[in-house]
Design a protein around this motif. Structure first.
Motif, PDB file in Angstrom:
ATOM      1  N   PHE A  95       0.823  -1.209   0.000  1.00 49.64           N
ATOM      2  CA  PHE A  95       0.000   0.000   0.000  1.00 49.64           C
ATOM      3  C   PHE A  95       0.859   1.261   0.000  1.00 49.64           C
ATOM      4  N   VAL A  96       1.887   1.283   0.845  1.00 48.46           N
ATOM      5  CA  VAL A  96       2.749   2.468   0.913  1.00 48.46           C
ATOM      6  C   VAL A  96       3.472   2.683  -0.407  1.00 48.46           C
ATOM      7  N   ASN A  97       3.969   1.620  -1.001  1.00 50.54           N
ATOM      8  CA  ASN A  97       4.641   1.749  -2.295  1.00 50.54           C
ATOM      9  C   ASN A  97       3.697   2.271  -3.363  1.00 50.54           C
ATOM     10  N   GLU A  98       2.441   1.837  -3.302  1.00 50.80           N
ATOM     11  CA  GLU A  98       1.458   2.264  -4.293  1.00 50.80           C
ATOM     12  C   GLU A  98       1.101   3.735  -4.147  1.00 50.80           C
ATOM     13  N   TRP A  99       0.966   4.208  -2.881  1.00 49.48           N
ATOM     14  CA  TRP A  99       0.470   5.557  -2.650  1.00 49.48           C
ATOM     15  C   TRP A  99       1.567   6.602  -2.464  1.00 49.48           C
ATOM     16  N   ASN A 100       2.762   6.194  -2.143  1.00 52.37           N
ATOM     17  CA  ASN A 100       3.836   7.158  -1.952  1.00 52.37           C
ATOM     18  C   ASN A 100       4.091   7.953  -3.235  1.00 52.37           C
ATOM     19  N   GLY A 101       4.072   9.287  -3.112  1.00 49.42           N
ATOM     20  CA  GLY A 101       4.328  10.147  -4.253  1.00 49.42           C
ATOM     21  C   GLY A 101       3.120  10.402  -5.128  1.00 49.42           C
ATOM     22  N   LYS A 102       1.996   9.786  -4.789  1.00 47.95           N
ATOM     23  CA  LYS A 102       0.779   9.965  -5.572  1.00 47.95           C
ATOM     24  C   LYS A 102       0.233  11.385  -5.402  1.00 47.95           C
ATOM     25  N   ILE A 103      -0.361  11.920  -6.442  1.00 52.42           N
ATOM     26  CA  ILE A 103      -0.966  13.254  -6.391  1.00 52.42           C
ATOM     27  C   ILE A 103      -2.445  13.102  -6.058  1.00 52.42           C
ATOM     28  N   ILE A 104      -2.896  13.759  -4.996  1.00 54.95           N
ATOM     29  CA  ILE A 104      -4.310  13.732  -4.618  1.00 54.95           C
ATOM     30  C   ILE A 104      -5.100  14.653  -5.554  1.00 54.95           C
ATOM     31  N   GLN A 105      -6.180  14.126  -6.087  1.00 55.92           N
ATOM     32  CA  GLN A 105      -7.050  14.905  -6.960  1.00 55.92           C
ATOM     33  C   GLN A 105      -8.189  15.520  -6.138  1.00 55.92           C
ATOM     34  N   PHE A 106      -8.443  16.807  -6.343  1.00 55.81           N
ATOM     35  CA  PHE A 106      -9.497  17.508  -5.620  1.00 55.81           C
ATOM     36  C   PHE A 106     -10.607  17.956  -6.579  1.00 55.81           C
ATOM     37  N   PRO A 107     -11.845  18.019  -6.094  1.00 55.00           N
ATOM     38  CA  PRO A 107     -12.937  18.571  -6.913  1.00 55.00           C
ATOM     39  C   PRO A 107     -12.640  20.025  -7.279  1.00 55.00           C
ATOM     40  N   ASP A 108     -13.266  20.493  -8.345  1.00 56.72           N
ATOM     41  CA  ASP A 108     -13.042  21.871  -8.792  1.00 56.72           C
ATOM     42  C   ASP A 108     -13.441  22.880  -7.733  1.00 56.72           C
ATOM     43  N   SER A 109     -14.481  22.562  -6.989  1.00 61.30           N
ATOM     44  CA  SER A 109     -14.915  23.499  -5.940  1.00 61.30           C
ATOM     45  C   SER A 109     -15.190  22.733  -4.650  1.00 61.30           C
ATOM     46  N   ILE A 110     -14.694  23.281  -3.561  1.00 52.44           N
ATOM     47  CA  ILE A 110     -14.924  22.704  -2.239  1.00 52.44           C
ATOM     48  C   ILE A 110     -15.491  23.790  -1.342  1.00 52.44           C
ATOM     49  N   CYS A 111     -16.637  23.525  -0.750  1.00 55.63           N
ATOM     50  CA  CYS A 111     -17.277  24.485   0.147  1.00 55.63           C
ATOM     51  C   CYS A 111     -16.971  24.092   1.586  1.00 55.63           C
ATOM     52  N   LEU A 112     -16.215  24.916   2.276  1.00 58.03           N
ATOM     53  CA  LEU A 112     -15.838  24.656   3.659  1.00 58.03           C
ATOM     54  C   LEU A 112     -16.760  25.416   4.599  1.00 58.03           C
ATOM     55  N   THR A 113     -17.092  24.793   5.717  1.00 52.25           N
ATOM     56  CA  THR A 113     -18.003  25.418   6.681  1.00 52.25           C
ATOM     57  C   THR A 113     -17.502  25.201   8.095  1.00 52.25           C
ATOM     58  N   SER A 114     -17.589  26.245   8.909  1.00 56.11           N
ATOM     59  CA  SER A 114     -17.361  26.129  10.346  1.00 56.11           C
ATOM     60  C   SER A 114     -18.738  26.114  11.010  1.00 56.11           C
ATOM     61  N   TYR A 115     -19.121  24.962  11.559  1.00 58.07           N
ATOM     62  CA  TYR A 115     -20.493  24.806  12.040  1.00 58.07           C
ATOM     63  C   TYR A 115     -20.706  25.374  13.445  1.00 58.07           C
ATOM     64  N   THR A 116     -19.639  25.794  14.113  1.00 55.89           N
ATOM     65  CA  THR A 116     -19.831  26.455  15.408  1.00 55.89           C
ATOM     66  C   THR A 116     -20.235  27.911  15.219  1.00 55.89           C
ATOM     67  N   SER A 117     -19.865  28.486  14.058  1.00 55.73           N
ATOM     68  CA  SER A 117     -20.208  29.883  13.785  1.00 55.73           C
ATOM     69  C   SER A 117     -21.085  30.022  12.544  1.00 55.73           C
ATOM     70  N   ASP A 118     -21.391  28.870  11.889  1.00 58.35           N
ATOM     71  CA  ASP A 118     -22.160  28.877  10.644  1.00 58.35           C
ATOM     72  C   ASP A 118     -21.532  29.791   9.598  1.00 58.35           C
ATOM     73  N   THR A 119     -20.189  29.756   9.551  1.00 56.54           N
ATOM     74  CA  THR A 119     -19.446  30.537   8.563  1.00 56.54           C
ATOM     75  C   THR A 119     -19.082  29.639   7.391  1.00 56.54           C
ATOM     76  N   VAL A 120     -19.297  30.141   6.183  1.00 61.51           N
ATOM     77  CA  VAL A 120     -19.044  29.351   4.980  1.00 61.51           C
ATOM     78  C   VAL A 120     -17.905  29.975   4.183  1.00 61.51           C
ATOM     79  N   MET A 121     -16.969  29.126   3.742  1.00 68.48           N
ATOM     80  CA  MET A 121     -15.900  29.556   2.856  1.00 68.48           C
ATOM     81  C   MET A 121     -16.153  28.863   1.512  1.00 68.48           C
ATOM     82  N   THR A 122     -16.595  29.618   0.535  1.00 65.03           N
ATOM     83  CA  THR A 122     -17.011  29.008  -0.731  1.00 65.03           C
ATOM     84  C   THR A 122     -15.836  28.661  -1.635  1.00 65.03           C
ATOM     85  N   LYS A 123     -14.704  29.280  -1.441  1.00 67.13           N
ATOM     86  CA  LYS A 123     -13.542  28.998  -2.270  1.00 67.13           C
ATOM     87  C   LYS A 123     -12.407  28.477  -1.406  1.00 67.13           C
TER      88      LYS A 123
END
Length: 292
Positions: free
Chosen positions: A28-56
């Motif tokens: 597993f380590v040999n397979e994943w070492n050095g691999k590039i993680i792919q991310f969605p084009d947009s990720i919406c982050l939220t802090s639920y203690t303050s209901d604050t949203v980070m859209t970008k």
């Protein structure tokens, strides 16, 4: 550097894994070492203690990212380990401001239950609730909690693997890489002793779910060197452990007092993992029962 980190990670895991698991971990380590993680084009982050949203989502100022992906099937507190993550993230913010970004990605079975848990734990950091499980589908993560947390460089390349809040040596490795210290220092050999357990399992039987139950495990130092317990990690937030932090001299004992408080009626089987300088470490303890 990447190859050295890989070898160190393998060495750390082999110290805590059974012989039969070694080939699987290495593959597993040999397979994943050095691999590039792919991310969605947009990720919406939220802090639920303050209901604050980070859209970008951006981390242009961060040299490293700790990516923690969790599906919340089963016990939410067991899977998320929010108090431990909160402590570590606060420490990273203090020691390495703007150098490390922690991206917490959750694929919930029940979104409302997850948000309630975030608020109850006062987890004021931004998280990404990935209801469509997009990140996992893009990267095809392994379905094991030890292998869905990664330390990434600025180009999203994996340079270390493992959950730092569950494995102290992985945490040390992450911090050594982030701080720029010699990575090999995190796996220096330590003097090992020998321990004996009075028992490794306790059945608490049937009891009312709203009452706390206790169990004790006696760990005897039967070796020739002092025993030092580095950390004790439970598989669930409903299980607490009390023990002395002082070194246990040869011929002496340490008592691990386990307290269990159910969140709801359930049959349970909880694991307590003890990290120490013993030859068979880390070793696991188990409590089970029926909270009615």
């Amino acid at each position: 550097m990447t190859r050295l980190v890989t070898l160190i990670f393998i060495a750390i895991l082999l110290l805590s894994c059974k012989e039969s698991e070694q080939d699987r971990i290495i593959r597993f380590v040999n397979e994943w070492n050095g691999k590039i993680i792919q991310f969605p084009d947009s990720i919406c982050l939220t802090s639920y203690t303050s209901d604050t949203v980070m859209t970008k989502y951006t981390r242009e100022q961060s040299s490293y990212t700790i990516l923690n992906y969790v599906d919340t099937i089963g016990c939410v507190s067991c899977r998320l380990q929010l108090p431990r993550w909160k402590v570590m993230m606060e420490e990273l913010d203090s020691l390495y401001p703007n150098k490390v970004n922690c991206l917490m990605v959750f694929n919930p079975k029940g979104k409302r239950k997850l948000i309630k848990h975030l608020r109850n734990n006062q987890f004021n950091y931004f998280v990404y609730i990935d209801e469509k499980d997009t990140l996992n589908k893009m990267n095809d993560f392994l379905n094991e909690e030890n292998f869905t947390t990664f330390l990434l460089d600025k180009k999203d390349k994996i340079i270390a693997i493992g959950n730092p809040v569950l494995k102290p040596k992985i945490r040390d490795l992450y911090f050594d890489i982030i701080s720029g210290k010699t990575v090999a220092s995190s796996v220096d050999k330590v003097a090992l002793t020998v321990v004996s357990l009075s028992k490794d399992k306790v059945d608490l039987g049937d009891f009312s779910w709203n009452k706390e139950r206790e169990a004790e495990f006696v760990v005897s130092n039967v070796g020739k060197l002092p025993l030092v317990i580095n950390d004790v990690i439970t598989s669930c937030g409903c299980t607490k452990v009390d023990y002395t932090k002082k070194p246990v001299l040869p011929g002496e004992n340490v008592i691990l007092k386990i307290k269990y408080k159910a969140e709801q009626p359930e049959h349970f089987n909880k694991t307590i993992t003890v990290y120490c300088n013993a030859e068979n470490a880390p070793f696991k303890l188990n409590i089970s029962g029926n909270a009615k």
